[in-house]
Motif scaffolding. Structure first.
Motif, PDB file in Angstrom:
ATOM      1  N   GLU A  66       0.839  -1.205   0.000  1.00  0.00           N
ATOM      2  CA  GLU A  66       0.000   0.000   0.000  1.00  0.00           C
ATOM      3  C   GLU A  66       0.874   1.256   0.000  1.00  0.00           C
ATOM      4  O   GLU A  66       1.712   1.427   0.879  1.00  0.00           O
ATOM      5  CB  GLU A  66      -0.912  -0.004   1.240  1.00  0.00           C
ATOM      6  CG  GLU A  66      -1.811   1.198   1.379  1.00  0.00           C
ATOM      7  CD  GLU A  66      -2.726   1.391   0.185  1.00  0.00           C
ATOM      8  OE1 GLU A  66      -2.543   2.407  -0.525  1.00  0.00           O
ATOM      9  OE2 GLU A  66      -3.608   0.531  -0.047  1.00  0.00           O
ATOM     10  N   GLY A  67       0.659   2.129  -0.992  1.00  0.00           N
ATOM     11  CA  GLY A  67       1.447   3.347  -1.103  1.00  0.00           C
ATOM     12  C   GLY A  67       0.878   4.524  -0.336  1.00  0.00           C
ATOM     13  O   GLY A  67       1.609   5.469  -0.016  1.00  0.00           O
ATOM     14  N   ASN A  68      -0.412   4.503  -0.042  1.00  0.00           N
ATOM     15  CA  ASN A  68      -1.039   5.558   0.740  1.00  0.00           C
ATOM     16  C   ASN A  68      -0.705   5.298   2.212  1.00  0.00           C
ATOM     17  O   ASN A  68      -1.160   4.323   2.804  1.00  0.00           O
ATOM     18  CB  ASN A  68      -2.552   5.526   0.505  1.00  0.00           C
ATOM     19  CG  ASN A  68      -3.302   6.590   1.279  1.00  0.00           C
ATOM     20  OD1 ASN A  68      -2.971   6.921   2.408  1.00  0.00           O
ATOM     21  ND2 ASN A  68      -4.342   7.124   0.659  1.00  0.00           N
ATOM     22  N   MET A  69       0.097   6.179   2.797  1.00  0.00           N
ATOM     23  CA  MET A  69       0.611   5.895   4.135  1.00  0.00           C
ATOM     24  C   MET A  69      -0.484   5.838   5.191  1.00  0.00           C
ATOM     25  O   MET A  69      -0.411   5.043   6.136  1.00  0.00           O
ATOM     26  CB  MET A  69       1.684   6.924   4.510  1.00  0.00           C
ATOM     27  CG  MET A  69       2.978   6.731   3.731  1.00  0.00           C
ATOM     28  SD  MET A  69       4.302   7.846   4.232  1.00  0.00           S
ATOM     29  CE  MET A  69       3.824   9.339   3.363  1.00  0.00           C
ATOM     30  N   ARG A  70      -1.520   6.659   5.047  1.00  0.00           N
ATOM     31  CA  ARG A  70      -2.627   6.599   6.005  1.00  0.00           C
ATOM     32  C   ARG A  70      -3.407   5.296   5.844  1.00  0.00           C
ATOM     33  O   ARG A  70      -3.824   4.681   6.837  1.00  0.00           O
ATOM     34  CB  ARG A  70      -3.537   7.816   5.841  1.00  0.00           C
ATOM     35  CG  ARG A  70      -2.880   9.127   6.243  1.00  0.00           C
ATOM     36  CD  ARG A  70      -3.815  10.309   6.040  1.00  0.00           C
ATOM     37  NE  ARG A  70      -4.935  10.280   6.960  1.00  0.00           N
ATOM     38  CZ  ARG A  70      -4.906  10.744   8.211  1.00  0.00           C
ATOM     39  NH1 ARG A  70      -3.798  11.275   8.693  1.00  0.00           N
ATOM     40  NH2 ARG A  70      -5.984  10.691   8.976  1.00  0.00           N
ATOM     41  N   ALA A  71      -3.594   4.850   4.599  1.00  0.00           N
ATOM     42  CA  ALA A  71      -4.264   3.565   4.370  1.00  0.00           C
ATOM     43  C   ALA A  71      -3.408   2.418   4.894  1.00  0.00           C
ATOM     44  O   ALA A  71      -3.934   1.451   5.467  1.00  0.00           O
ATOM     45  CB  ALA A  71      -4.560   3.379   2.885  1.00  0.00           C
ATOM     46  N   TYR A  72      -2.084   2.505   4.709  1.00  0.00           N
ATOM     47  CA  TYR A  72      -1.189   1.477   5.236  1.00  0.00           C
ATOM     48  C   TYR A  72      -1.348   1.347   6.755  1.00  0.00           C
ATOM     49  O   TYR A  72      -1.462   0.232   7.289  1.00  0.00           O
ATOM     50  CB  TYR A  72       0.254   1.833   4.886  1.00  0.00           C
ATOM     51  CG  TYR A  72       1.287   1.006   5.611  1.00  0.00           C
ATOM     52  CD1 TYR A  72       1.526  -0.314   5.256  1.00  0.00           C
ATOM     53  CD2 TYR A  72       2.025   1.560   6.668  1.00  0.00           C
ATOM     54  CE1 TYR A  72       2.473  -1.076   5.932  1.00  0.00           C
ATOM     55  CE2 TYR A  72       2.973   0.809   7.337  1.00  0.00           C
ATOM     56  CZ  TYR A  72       3.196  -0.509   6.974  1.00  0.00           C
ATOM     57  OH  TYR A  72       4.124  -1.256   7.649  1.00  0.00           O
ATOM     58  N   LEU A  73      -1.399   2.477   7.453  1.00  0.00           N
ATOM     59  CA  LEU A  73      -1.557   2.428   8.904  1.00  0.00           C
ATOM     60  C   LEU A  73      -2.926   1.894   9.302  1.00  0.00           C
ATOM     61  O   LEU A  73      -3.060   1.181  10.305  1.00  0.00           O
ATOM     62  CB  LEU A  73      -1.325   3.818   9.494  1.00  0.00           C
ATOM     63  CG  LEU A  73       0.117   4.333   9.385  1.00  0.00           C
ATOM     64  CD1 LEU A  73       0.199   5.785   9.846  1.00  0.00           C
ATOM     65  CD2 LEU A  73       1.083   3.459  10.179  1.00  0.00           C
ATOM     66  N   ARG A  74      -3.955   2.192   8.513  1.00  0.00           N
ATOM     67  CA  ARG A  74      -5.274   1.611   8.796  1.00  0.00           C
ATOM     68  C   ARG A  74      -5.229   0.090   8.628  1.00  0.00           C
ATOM     69  O   ARG A  74      -5.879  -0.648   9.386  1.00  0.00           O
ATOM     70  CB  ARG A  74      -6.344   2.234   7.892  1.00  0.00           C
ATOM     71  CG  ARG A  74      -6.574   3.714   8.161  1.00  0.00           C
ATOM     72  CD  ARG A  74      -7.913   4.222   7.644  1.00  0.00           C
ATOM     73  NE  ARG A  74      -8.084   4.118   6.213  1.00  0.00           N
ATOM     74  CZ  ARG A  74      -7.657   5.012   5.320  1.00  0.00           C
ATOM     75  NH1 ARG A  74      -6.965   6.073   5.725  1.00  0.00           N
ATOM     76  NH2 ARG A  74      -7.888   4.856   4.027  1.00  0.00           N
ATOM     77  N   CYS A  75      -4.475  -0.388   7.632  1.00  0.00           N
ATOM     78  CA  CYS A  75      -4.300  -1.839   7.465  1.00  0.00           C
ATOM     79  C   CYS A  75      -3.678  -2.457   8.722  1.00  0.00           C
ATOM     80  O   CYS A  75      -4.083  -3.542   9.164  1.00  0.00           O
ATOM     81  CB  CYS A  75      -3.411  -2.142   6.259  1.00  0.00           C
ATOM     82  SG  CYS A  75      -4.191  -1.899   4.650  1.00  0.00           S
ATOM     83  N   LEU A  76      -2.696  -1.778   9.303  1.00  0.00           N
ATOM     84  CA  LEU A  76      -2.046  -2.309  10.503  1.00  0.00           C
ATOM     85  C   LEU A  76      -2.999  -2.320  11.693  1.00  0.00           C
ATOM     86  O   LEU A  76      -2.957  -3.241  12.520  1.00  0.00           O
ATOM     87  CB  LEU A  76      -0.794  -1.490  10.825  1.00  0.00           C
ATOM     88  CG  LEU A  76       0.321  -1.510   9.780  1.00  0.00           C
ATOM     89  CD1 LEU A  76       1.559  -0.800  10.325  1.00  0.00           C
ATOM     90  CD2 LEU A  76       0.669  -2.933   9.351  1.00  0.00           C
ATOM     91  N   VAL A  77      -3.855  -1.303  11.792  1.00  0.00           N
ATOM     92  CA  VAL A  77      -4.871  -1.296  12.848  1.00  0.00           C
ATOM     93  C   VAL A  77      -5.789  -2.506  12.688  1.00  0.00           C
ATOM     94  O   VAL A  77      -6.077  -3.231  13.647  1.00  0.00           O
ATOM     95  CB  VAL A  77      -5.683   0.020  12.809  1.00  0.00           C
ATOM     96  CG1 VAL A  77      -6.895  -0.080  13.743  1.00  0.00           C
ATOM     97  CG2 VAL A  77      -4.810   1.203  13.212  1.00  0.00           C
ATOM     98  N   VAL A  78      -6.246  -2.753  11.463  1.00  0.00           N
ATOM     99  CA  VAL A  78      -7.134  -3.884  11.194  1.00  0.00           C
ATOM    100  C   VAL A  78      -6.420  -5.206  11.469  1.00  0.00           C
ATOM    101  O   VAL A  78      -7.003  -6.140  12.042  1.00  0.00           O
ATOM    102  CB  VAL A  78      -7.651  -3.832   9.738  1.00  0.00           C
ATOM    103  CG1 VAL A  78      -8.355  -5.128   9.362  1.00  0.00           C
ATOM    104  CG2 VAL A  78      -8.598  -2.656   9.560  1.00  0.00           C
ATOM    105  N   LYS A  79      -5.162  -5.293  11.070  1.00  0.00           N
ATOM    106  CA  LYS A  79      -4.400  -6.529  11.306  1.00  0.00           C
ATOM    107  C   LYS A  79      -4.327  -6.844  12.795  1.00  0.00           C
ATOM    108  O   LYS A  79      -4.466  -8.007  13.203  1.00  0.00           O
ATOM    109  CB  LYS A  79      -2.988  -6.381  10.728  1.00  0.00           C
ATOM    110  CG  LYS A  79      -2.115  -7.614  10.915  1.00  0.00           C
ATOM    111  CD  LYS A  79      -0.743  -7.434  10.280  1.00  0.00           C
ATOM    112  CE  LYS A  79       0.091  -8.700  10.430  1.00  0.00           C
ATOM    113  NZ  LYS A  79       1.421  -8.565   9.786  1.00  0.00           N
TER     114      LYS A  79
END
Length: 262
Positions: free
Chosen positions: A91-104
């Protein structure tokens, strides 16, 4: 100087606190039994398009999957639940990347690894091969979508795409989309000729939950050019479903493509 204290939570620790870091940015609704938590409203964790894709492509049990643009990990979750051995999601969108980590963290993924960066650069430089590339909602956000298809063909024999496409007649009836799309510029890639229709993101760039590409504009391909590019780069079996010419954001479809020839 005290603004740094605004980044601290003084509430009882909870999963909702983590989701609230990105309050207003979320697109996806979390799946059962986490759907009581407040995030977005789109059911990407329970997406029938992904179900169809996996069925058409023969399943993902024990496969190594490359996912492009996971957004908030909805399809990553789906692929893990369907038995993928590994999912590398970029994921290149850094805010989306961090949301992925929250979900993980909330859902407890085991087979999914998220990387932050440009998947185009990864595809251009990797020497890895993958059993499947899963690319939902990314092709039409590229500045050159044909190059993405070419790069995908280098690393896999199976790909799933969900994308919008350009159709002059249909787009002409949608005032919002019509004013953002150009008439098209001719291009060529490795002997394949096509037209790119530039799409201006306009005011969408002002939303912190923006989920488009990394430039101020992207480029759409006509329907026939997408199918032609897949064929040109070796995908000789293509199944189509979930086609919606009247989608409010522009005509779209799902594609499950396979390179069967050796």
């Amino acid at each position: 100087m005290a603004k740094i204290l605004d980044t601290y939570s003084t509430e009882l620790p909870s999963q909702q606190n983590a989701l609230n870091i990105f309050e207003g940015d979320w697109t996806s609704r979390l799946p059962t039994p986490w759907d009581h938590l407040r995030a977005g409203s789109t059911p990407l964790f329970e997406d029938p398009r992904a179900e169809w894709a996996v069925r058409q492509l023969g399943g993902v049990q024990d496969l190594d999957v490359l996912e492009l643009g996971p957004l908030e990990a909805g399809h990553s979750y789906f692929l893990e639940r369907r038995g993928a051995r590994s999912v590398l999601a970029i994921e290149g969108n850094m805010r989306a990347y961090l949301r992925c980590l929250v979900v993980k963290e909330i859902l407890g993924f085991r087979a999914v690894r998220f990387l932050c960066g440009d998947f185009r650069e990864f595809l251009r430089t990797t020497d890895r091969n993958f059993d499947l590339v899963f690319a939902s909602g990314v092709l039409y956000h590229m500045t050159d979508p044909v190059q993405l298809i070419a790069d995908i063909a280098r690393v896999t024999r199976r790909v799933y795409l969900w994308t919008h496409y350009y159709d002059a007649e249909i787009v002409g009836r949608n005032e919002v989309i019509h004013k953002r799309l150009s008439k098209g510029q001719p291009r060529e890639n490795q002997g394949f000729a096509y037209k790119l229709h530039s799409y201006d993101y306009d005011i969408a760039l002002g939303w912190t939950g923006f989920c488009g590409g990394a430039a101020t504009s992207c480029a759409w391909l006509p329907r026939e050019a997408i199918l032609g590019a897949l064929a040109h780069f070796g995908f000789d079996k293509v199944d189509i479903s979930f086609e919606d010419p009247n989608h409010p954001n522009g005509p779209c479809f799902s594609l499950a493509a396979t390179r069967t020839a050796r």
